[in-house]
Design an enzyme around this catalytic site. Structure first.
Site, PDB file in Angstrom:
ATOM      1  N   HIS A  35      15.267 -21.688   2.864  1.00  0.00           N
ATOM      2  CA  HIS A  35      15.146 -20.421   2.137  1.00  0.00           C
ATOM      3  C   HIS A  35      14.993 -20.617   0.628  1.00  0.00           C
ATOM      4  CE1 HIS A  35      16.437 -18.878   5.980  1.00  0.00           C
ATOM      5  NE2 HIS A  35      16.302 -17.622   5.563  1.00  0.00           N
ATOM      6  N   LYS A  60       4.452  -5.935  -5.468  1.00  0.00           N
ATOM      7  CA  LYS A  60       3.462  -5.850  -4.392  1.00  0.00           C
ATOM      8  C   LYS A  60       3.533  -7.121  -3.535  1.00  0.00           C
ATOM      9  CE  LYS A  60      -1.338  -4.284  -3.695  1.00  0.00           C
ATOM     10  NZ  LYS A  60      -1.112  -3.186  -2.777  1.00  0.00           N
ATOM     11  N   ARG A  97      10.582 -25.774   5.725  1.00  0.00           N
ATOM     12  CA  ARG A  97      11.239 -24.463   5.773  1.00  0.00           C
ATOM     13  C   ARG A  97      12.703 -24.529   5.345  1.00  0.00           C
ATOM     14  NH1 ARG A  97      14.272 -20.967   8.591  1.00  0.00           N
ATOM     15  NH2 ARG A  97      13.593 -18.788   8.594  1.00  0.00           N
ATOM     16  N   LEU A 118       5.359   1.767  -5.273  1.00  0.00           N
ATOM     17  CA  LEU A 118       4.431   0.851  -5.928  1.00  0.00           C
ATOM     18  C   LEU A 118       3.675   1.653  -6.986  1.00  0.00           C
ATOM     19  CD1 LEU A 118       3.131  -2.024  -5.877  1.00  0.00           C
ATOM     20  CD2 LEU A 118       1.253  -0.941  -4.645  1.00  0.00           C
ATOM     21  N   GLU A 171       6.280   7.675  -1.131  1.00  0.00           N
ATOM     22  CA  GLU A 171       4.837   7.401  -1.180  1.00  0.00           C
ATOM     23  C   GLU A 171       4.340   7.212   0.236  1.00  0.00           C
ATOM     24  OE1 GLU A 171       3.914   3.627  -3.069  1.00  0.00           O
ATOM     25  OE2 GLU A 171       5.702   2.694  -2.209  1.00  0.00           O
ATOM     26  N   TYR A 209       0.298  -9.872  -3.309  1.00  0.00           N
ATOM     27  CA  TYR A 209      -1.133  -9.670  -3.094  1.00  0.00           C
ATOM     28  C   TYR A 209      -1.659  -8.571  -3.989  1.00  0.00           C
ATOM     29  CZ  TYR A 209      -0.464  -5.384  -0.299  1.00  0.00           C
ATOM     30  OH  TYR A 209      -0.160  -4.116   0.114  1.00  0.00           O
TER      31      TYR A 209
HETATM   32  N1  PLP Z   1       1.666   2.358  -2.420  1.00  0.00           N
HETATM   33  C1  PLP Z   1       1.598   1.407  -1.467  1.00  0.00           C
HETATM   34  C2  PLP Z   1       2.791   1.150  -0.610  1.00  0.00           C
HETATM   35  C3  PLP Z   1       0.412   0.658  -1.285  1.00  0.00           C
HETATM   36  O1  PLP Z   1       0.344  -0.303  -0.350  1.00  0.00           O
HETATM   37  C4  PLP Z   1      -0.705   0.953  -2.100  1.00  0.00           C
HETATM   38  C5  PLP Z   1      -1.956   0.218  -1.953  1.00  0.00           C
HETATM   39  O2  PLP Z   1      -2.090  -0.709  -1.215  1.00  0.00           O
HETATM   40  C6  PLP Z   1      -0.582   1.962  -3.075  1.00  0.00           C
HETATM   41  C7  PLP Z   1       0.622   2.639  -3.212  1.00  0.00           C
HETATM   42  C8  PLP Z   1      -1.735   2.309  -3.978  1.00  0.00           C
HETATM   43  O3  PLP Z   1      -1.923   1.297  -4.932  1.00  0.00           O
HETATM   44  P1  PLP Z   1      -3.361   1.046  -5.606  1.00  0.00           P
HETATM   45  O4  PLP Z   1      -3.800   2.351  -6.152  1.00  0.00           O
HETATM   46  O5  PLP Z   1      -3.086   0.044  -6.656  1.00  0.00           O
HETATM   47  O6  PLP Z   1      -4.249   0.541  -4.512  1.00  0.00           O
END
Ligand code: PLP
Length: 286
Positions: free
Chosen positions: A102, A149, A100, A207, A182, A33
């Protein structure tokens, strides 16, 4: 006003926009996403978000559900149909619908695509930013590829819920070395007593936030000192300032971590200034 959703080629009302019980996103969390901010009708950092979507899809070997030019047109159409001036776009692509099993469907199936847009109350988030938010820390229980993501967000969901139950807005996740990776839905930053800004380096354990990337450009343009390095919770408690970044939170000051006030317990000048200038520096497209 009722919302309009783009689902697999059609613009539908909420009650019409239904996914299959055999969608692999529903069955396995087999999808990715993106969330893109809409600011005064413009998309913020669209190219970087689309590049990250491209990378997430490639990592999971899911095809693009449509060409990139029509995709860009659909994003705009969803914004227009939902009359969103300030808010965000939500984009989800799953591997598609198949019985379904895997392993990947063979022959392959068409990926599913959902795009929605939602307004946010900008004033409300400004009021929150003026006060700053509280954060709690929790062990980082996620898998080892959170740089992709994916829609697999169960540890993030549980962490956010735990934060809410403790009267906090975000959870900072701590790895096995006691270092902050994070937030559950944001990147984590501190400003030390010398004024140097610290955030976790890019690897498979965070991320790579688009807001993070853009903010690094802004920090460089100001000539402020930045270290992309891992920091500990005790460094965070002793910091002069802390903040989070994300497409929804933008730059959001953190004033308390685990019950410890950060600095004077109010938003600091660095985070406040970065929030103030963020939209002037980020790249907008209409
Ligand atoms: N880290 C995580 C786990 C996130 O879910 C998000 C945003 O949804 C971010 C960092 C920040 O990412 P962005 O600046 O691209 O929204």
């Amino acid at each position: 006003m009722s919302r309009i959703f783009y689902l697999n080629g059609r613009y539908l009302s909420r009650s019409e926009a239904n996914i299959s019980v055999e969608d692999r996103g529903f069955l396995f969390g087999d999808g990715v996403y993106e969330v893109i901010e809409i600011h005064r009708g413009a998309l913020i950092d669209e190219v970087r978000h689309c590049e990250r979507l491209d990378r997430s899809l490639a990592e999971l070997r899911i095809d693009w559900p449509m060409g990139q030019a029509p995709f860009a047109r659909v994003l705009r159409e969803v914004i227009v149909r939902n009359k969103v001036e300030n808010g965000f776009l939500y984009i989800e692509v799953t591997r598609g619908v198949a019985p379904r099993e895997h392993v990947f469907p063979n022959p392959g199936v068409r990926p599913s695509l959902l795009i929605s847009a939602k307004s946010v109350d900008r004033q409300k988030s400004e009021i929150t930013a003026q006060k700053g938010i509280r954060v709690i820390s929790l062990p980082d229980l996620r898998w080892k590829r959170v740089d992709i993501k994916t829609i697999n967000l169960l540890p993030n969901v549980l962490a956010k819920q735990a934060a809410k139950e403790e009267g906090a807005s975000e959870a900072w996740l701590v790895d096995e070395d006691g270092l902050v990776t994070e937030g559950a839905a944001s990147n984590a930053w501190i400003v030390d007593q010398e004024g140097t800004i610290h955030t976790h380096p890019v690897d498979h354990s965070i991320l790579r936030g688009i807001t993070r990337t853009t903010l690094i450009d802004i920090i460089a343009s100001r000539g402020w000192r930045l270290k992309e390095r891992r920091f500990s919770l005790s460094e965070a408690y002793a910091a002069r300032e802390a903040f989070i970044t994300g497409a929804l939170s933008l730059v959001m000051p953190v004033v308390n971590i685990d019950g410890n006030d950060i600095g004077a317990g109010v938003p600091g000048p660095v985070s406040t200034e970065l929030r103030r200038i963020f939209h002037d520096m980020a790249i907008r497209t209409h």
